[in-house]
Motif scaffolding. Structure first.
Motif, PDB file in Angstrom:
ATOM      1  N   ILE A 103      10.614  67.716  34.392  1.00 13.18           N
ATOM      2  CA  ILE A 103       9.402  66.951  34.097  1.00 13.18           C
ATOM      3  C   ILE A 103       9.603  66.080  32.863  1.00 13.18           C
ATOM      4  N   ILE A 104      10.248  66.637  31.840  1.00 14.21           N
ATOM      5  CA  ILE A 104      10.528  65.855  30.631  1.00 14.21           C
ATOM      6  C   ILE A 104      11.532  64.740  30.933  1.00 14.21           C
ATOM      7  N   ALA A 105      12.518  65.036  31.772  1.00 14.69           N
ATOM      8  CA  ALA A 105      13.495  64.004  32.159  1.00 14.69           C
ATOM      9  C   ALA A 105      12.816  62.878  32.935  1.00 14.69           C
ATOM     10  N   LEU A 106      11.806  63.201  33.729  1.00 17.70           N
ATOM     11  CA  LEU A 106      11.067  62.174  34.455  1.00 17.70           C
ATOM     12  C   LEU A 106      10.281  61.273  33.509  1.00 17.70           C
ATOM     13  N   GLU A 107       9.873  61.812  32.371  1.00 22.31           N
ATOM     14  CA  GLU A 107       9.202  60.974  31.377  1.00 22.31           C
ATOM     15  C   GLU A 107      10.179  59.939  30.821  1.00 22.31           C
ATOM     16  N   ALA A 108      11.414  60.368  30.602  1.00 19.74           N
ATOM     17  CA  ALA A 108      12.448  59.423  30.166  1.00 19.74           C
ATOM     18  C   ALA A 108      12.719  58.393  31.263  1.00 19.74           C
ATOM     19  N   PHE A 109      12.721  58.833  32.516  1.00 19.21           N
ATOM     20  CA  PHE A 109      12.910  57.926  33.656  1.00 19.21           C
ATOM     21  C   PHE A 109      11.817  56.858  33.667  1.00 19.21           C
ATOM     22  N   LEU A 110      10.561  57.262  33.445  1.00 13.98           N
ATOM     23  CA  LEU A 110       9.455  56.304  33.418  1.00 13.98           C
ATOM     24  C   LEU A 110       9.610  55.330  32.250  1.00 13.98           C
TER      25      LEU A 110
END
Length: 337
Positions: A103-110
């Motif tokens: 979930i935190i990695a997806l924030e970086a993706f966004l």
């Protein structure tokens, strides 16, 4: 109304001496990890990280990008971030921690794909301690940022509430040409539920309580809530295969926590299993917006994958009787008085 079901580890079901010991062990590890983190901070940062247990802030939870209290990963050294991770490991299982990391990695993706790293900040996740961590005391802690809110309350050295517990993912599936393509942080929570709803729909159309799903989880980030009206199909109307599939789905949420906490939770759920309802709204087809919930008198799981044309999933576990251990605290205070 009599409270039939609560998501408590200090539950109406008697715990064996072994189970009590296991939960006390968890509390001790939580307290040790929290104290290690606090001791690593300078005086000013420690003040930001710690609040009194009775502070109003303890119930001020949210899952959207917003300002937060506590100390963020951005303001911690690598060693201190590892101490935060040890605190998370005191509560979460390896699969649960992997979901948090994703979930935190997806924030970086966004942040990368939207070109807004200041708004989509993968280090804007905050740890907050409430009260003085103790292996035998009463205190709490929270880890929170966009799409994550983990809340724990310990009373007299025993984990007494693990809710609200919110996990989400945007996108629900990375479909862009990117190194994260194919990533699905909450894949099982979606796939197991759709398979079960589709199976039930073949014989009982009542499983689909609305063709149009709500735009969001209905309980939002309210501090406390009244249980929603039951929808869908009761477990007693399901066959054995469907009942087992529902248990497997619920355990996908419960096993985010370490074994000791998961076992105590599932013991309570199995004892009250005939009280549960499972309902679905929206399409049963993949990649289409949907919503579902699983509930008893107070226990509630809500999942909404509606935004971004059904590619932005929110999932919450709540207890209308005991989020933040409110009921246990009230009984505790009354007993002491």
């Amino acid at each position: 109304m009599k409270k039939i079901f609560t998501f408590l580890l200090l539950s109406v079901l008697p715990l064996s001496a072994h189970e009590h010991h296991d939960l006390e062990k968890v509390s001790a590890e939580m307290a040790k990890a929290a104290n290690s983190l606090l001791k690593s901070l300078d005086e000013e940062t420690a003040k930001r990280a710690q609040f009194p247990f009775k502070a109003d802030e303890r119930q001020n939870w949210n899952y959207v990008p917003t300002s937060r209290k506590g100390v963020s990963l951005e303001n911690l050294s690598g060693q201190q971030i590892e101490l935060v991770r040890q605190l998370l490991q005191s509560a979460l299982s390896d699969p649960g921690l992997k979901k948090v990391d994703t979930i935190i990695a997806l924030e970086a993706f966004l942040g990368e794909t939207e070109n807004r790293p200041d708004f989509r900040n993968s280090k804007a996740y905050f740890t907050t301690i409430f009260g003085d961590p103790s292996a035998t005391g009463t205190w709490g802690w929270r880890f929170e940022g966009h799409h994550l809110s983990l809340n724990y309350t310990i009373i007299d050295g025993k984990p007494s509430s693990l809710t609200p517990s919110f996990f989400a993912a945007n996108p629900a599936e990375v479909r862009a040409d990117h190194k994260m393509k194919g990533t699905r942080a909450l894949a099982a929570e979606e796939d197991l539920a759709r398979a079960l709803a589709s199976n039930i729909a073949k014989t009982n159309q009542a499983i689909i309580f609305s063709k149009k799903p709500p735009r969001e989880i209905l309980t939002r980030s309210t501090r406390q809530f009244d249980q929603l009206a039951p929808v869908g199909v009761a477990t007693k109307a399901m066959n054995a295969e469907q009942q087992q599939a529902l248990l497997t789905l619920i355990e996908e949420f419960s096993k985010r926590h370490r074994k000791e906490l998961n076992e105590a939770t599932m013991k309570q759920i199995k004892a009250e299993f005939t009280m549960l309802h499972f309902g679905w709204a929206g399409s049963l087809e993949p990649e289409q917006p949907f919503y579902y919930r699983i509930q008893s008198t107070s226990f509630l799981i809500e999942v909404a994958n509606v935004q971004n044309k059904g590619n932005h999933i929110h999932a919450v576990w709540r207890d209308s009787a005991n989020d933040f251990a409110i009921d246990i605290l009230a009984d505790h205070i009354h007993s002491d008085h």
